[in-house]
Scaffold this active site. Structure first.
Site, PDB file in Angstrom:
ATOM      1  N   TRP A 104       0.733  -1.237  -0.017  1.00  0.00           N
ATOM      2  CA  TRP A 104       0.141   0.057  -0.015  1.00  0.00           C
ATOM      3  C   TRP A 104       0.930   1.255  -0.002  1.00  0.00           C
ATOM      4  O   TRP A 104       0.626   2.336  -0.685  1.00  0.00           O
ATOM      5  CB  TRP A 104      -0.953  -0.069   1.315  1.00  0.00           C
ATOM      6  CG  TRP A 104      -1.991  -1.154   1.148  1.00  0.00           C
ATOM      7  CD1 TRP A 104      -2.002  -2.042   1.814  1.00  0.00           C
ATOM      8  CD2 TRP A 104      -2.910  -1.311   0.119  1.00  0.00           C
ATOM      9  NE1 TRP A 104      -2.909  -3.330   1.312  1.00  0.00           N
ATOM     10  CE2 TRP A 104      -3.561  -2.663   0.358  1.00  0.00           C
ATOM     11  CE3 TRP A 104      -3.229  -0.719  -1.014  1.00  0.00           C
ATOM     12  CZ2 TRP A 104      -4.375  -3.015  -0.316  1.00  0.00           C
ATOM     13  CZ3 TRP A 104      -4.285  -1.072  -1.939  1.00  0.00           C
ATOM     14  CH2 TRP A 104      -4.716  -2.631  -1.634  1.00  0.00           C
ATOM     15  N   ASP A 173      -1.742   6.250   6.414  1.00  0.00           N
ATOM     16  CA  ASP A 173      -2.874   5.432   6.129  1.00  0.00           C
ATOM     17  C   ASP A 173      -3.153   4.319   7.198  1.00  0.00           C
ATOM     18  O   ASP A 173      -2.290   3.414   7.507  1.00  0.00           O
ATOM     19  CB  ASP A 173      -2.441   4.678   4.613  1.00  0.00           C
ATOM     20  CG  ASP A 173      -3.294   3.445   4.100  1.00  0.00           C
ATOM     21  OD1 ASP A 173      -4.345   3.434   4.844  1.00  0.00           O
ATOM     22  OD2 ASP A 173      -2.969   3.099   3.250  1.00  0.00           O
ATOM     23  N   LYS A 197     -12.039  -2.075   6.807  1.00  0.00           N
ATOM     24  CA  LYS A 197     -11.274  -3.168   7.522  1.00  0.00           C
ATOM     25  C   LYS A 197     -11.752  -3.006   8.945  1.00  0.00           C
ATOM     26  O   LYS A 197     -11.937  -4.121   9.668  1.00  0.00           O
ATOM     27  CB  LYS A 197      -9.827  -2.662   7.564  1.00  0.00           C
ATOM     28  CG  LYS A 197      -9.044  -2.597   6.130  1.00  0.00           C
ATOM     29  CD  LYS A 197      -9.250  -3.593   5.202  1.00  0.00           C
ATOM     30  CE  LYS A 197      -8.403  -3.655   3.998  1.00  0.00           C
ATOM     31  NZ  LYS A 197      -7.639  -2.748   3.341  1.00  0.00           N
TER      32      LYS A 197
HETATM   33  C1  LIG Z   1      -7.072  -2.146   1.840  1.00  0.00           C
HETATM   34  C2  LIG Z   1      -5.893  -1.153   2.140  1.00  0.00           C
HETATM   35  C3  LIG Z   1      -6.074  -0.186   1.046  1.00  0.00           C
HETATM   36  C4  LIG Z   1      -7.064  -0.042   0.068  1.00  0.00           C
HETATM   37  O1  LIG Z   1      -8.152   0.600   0.409  1.00  0.00           O
HETATM   38  P1  LIG Z   1      -9.373   0.636  -0.630  1.00  0.00           P
HETATM   39  O2  LIG Z   1     -10.266   1.496   0.313  1.00  0.00           O
HETATM   40  O3  LIG Z   1      -9.613  -0.294  -1.563  1.00  0.00           O
HETATM   41  O4  LIG Z   1      -8.718   1.827  -1.519  1.00  0.00           O
HETATM   42  C5  LIG Z   1      -5.113   0.711   1.393  1.00  0.00           C
HETATM   43  N1  LIG Z   1      -4.276   0.787   2.557  1.00  0.00           N
HETATM   44  C6  LIG Z   1      -4.254  -0.218   3.354  1.00  0.00           C
HETATM   45  C7  LIG Z   1      -3.260  -0.097   4.421  1.00  0.00           C
HETATM   46  C8  LIG Z   1      -5.333  -1.107   3.376  1.00  0.00           C
HETATM   47  O5  LIG Z   1      -5.246  -1.993   4.063  1.00  0.00           O
END
Ligand SMILES: *Cc1c(COP(=O)(O)O)cnc(C)c1O
Length: 362
Positions: A104, A173, A197
């Protein structure tokens, strides 16, 4: 009804707290005596204002953030944030620092690259396939921000503490670990999390921004891509993803009122993770893929002695009511995602199953 549900270890979309799902079910046809479903009411109505305001207030309370911060609800997932961050927050001539700790982070860096902005990779753990969190950084003095991925969903690593950036705003993030533990978020200029998540269903990304960061946003970028638009219009410049925001509100309410806040949540999460990691530390059969000090509380990644056994493990687990244990397609192996909504009981049952599986196949 509930007894047909399996123990869900999906990485995302992932398990939601059962009381939240039950509350949604119960109120689905008639939300707050409106005679309508939450999916049928206007976003420009008092009942929806109450939902979105309550979600934002709870997020700030839980995270110990005051009115210096705004909570925004944005569509496009965490992936859109990869692009919006450099677009909104980098001024001409400035550099953005990134720490690369996995898939990511790499995607976040790629979006800076596409926009042709100046960026510096201040550290990376790519040399060992991202199995650890770096400790040495080459930060740019006066960088616009330092971007990190607080928990690496695919690689199973998590920052135990955040780096000292000497006053440069951190951006994280936190898609896969927001609200999993108590941490000081004051050094952060922005944090974001795709809801699917740890805090809700797919369809909304929670963005928490320090208000002074909004001064950086140029007027030359499209309206829907500006943080100022969301901030000025309480995330309702256009129709927000009402149902997703509502579910996030209920999850945050559950976290505050049923779990009892982040210290309690963290205690539970640490216990859950420890039961799995203790198992790895006491057998040759299961081996964790992350370095010990970088192990994630949320995504527990592991290997079995060979790929045939891994396939068999995932299949047998599902037959026994444990879903979502296959590792991400890019890395293989196995992964148990044990987000806030995953109960201690579910993890204990999984560990029992794993012990039995080892006895029969080890
Ligand atoms: C799942 C995830 C993403 C992607 O998220 P989307 O909402 O599908 O764009 C980005 N960063 C992390 C750390 C993730 O676990």
């Amino acid at each position: 009804m509930a007894k047909d549900r399996i123990n869900n270890f999906n990485a995302g979309p992932a398990a939601l707290p059962l009381p939240v799902l039950e509350e949604i079910q119960e109120s689905f046809l008639n939300f707050k005596d409106t005679g309508m479903s939450i999916t049928e009411i206007s976003h420009r109505s008092a009942p929806f204002d109450a939902v979105i305001d309550d979600a934002a207030a709870r997020a700030k309370r839980l995270l110990d953030l005051d009115d210096d911060y705004n909570v925004l609800f944005v569509q496009g997932g965490a992936s859109l944030q990869f692009a919006m961050i450099p677009m909104n927050l980098l001024r001409a001539g400035e550099t953005a620092d990134y720490v690369n700790t996995g898939t990511w982070s790499t995607k976040a860096i790629k979006e800076a690259e596409i926009q042709g902005v100046k960026y510096n990779v201040a550290a990376s753990s790519e040399d060992r396939n991202f199995c650890y969190i770096p400790k040495e950084f080459s930060f740019t003095p006066n960088a616009a921000y330092v971007h990190i991925t607080s928990n690496n969903t695919i690689k199973g690593t998590q920052w135990a503490g955040y780096p000292d950036t000497k006053g440069v705003p951190l951006i994280a993030d936190m898609s896969s670990d927001i609200l999993c533990r108590k941490m000081d978020l004051k050094p952060f200029g922005l944090i974001y999390a795709g809801a699917q998540k740890n805090i809700g269903p797919a369809g909304v990304c929670m963005v928490i921004i320090r208000k002074e960061m909004l001064d950086r946003v140029p007027k030359t970028i499209p309206t829907m891509l500006r943080y100022t638009t969301y901030s000025e219009k309480n995330s309702m410049y256009n129709t927000p993803p009402c149902f997703a925001v509502y579910t996030v509100q209920l999850v945050l309410k559950w976290l505050e009122e049923t779990v009892g806040g982040l210290l309690e949540m963290e205690k539970i999460n640490r216990e859950k993770a420890a039961t799995l990691y203790d198992l790895f530390d006491n057998t040759e059969f299961y081996s964790g893929t992350a370095d010990k000090e970088s192990r994630s509380l949320m995504n527990v990644t592991f290997r079995l002695p060979n790929e045939d056994l891994e396939k068999k493990f995932v299949a047998h687990a599902l037959e026994n009511g444990f879903g979502g244990l296959k590792g991400h397609r890019s890395v293989g192996g196995c992964r148990a995602s044990i987000y806030n909504a995953t109960t201690k009981k579910a993890v204990a049952e999984l560990v029992d199953f794993m012990k039995t599986f080892e006895k029969r196949n080890g």
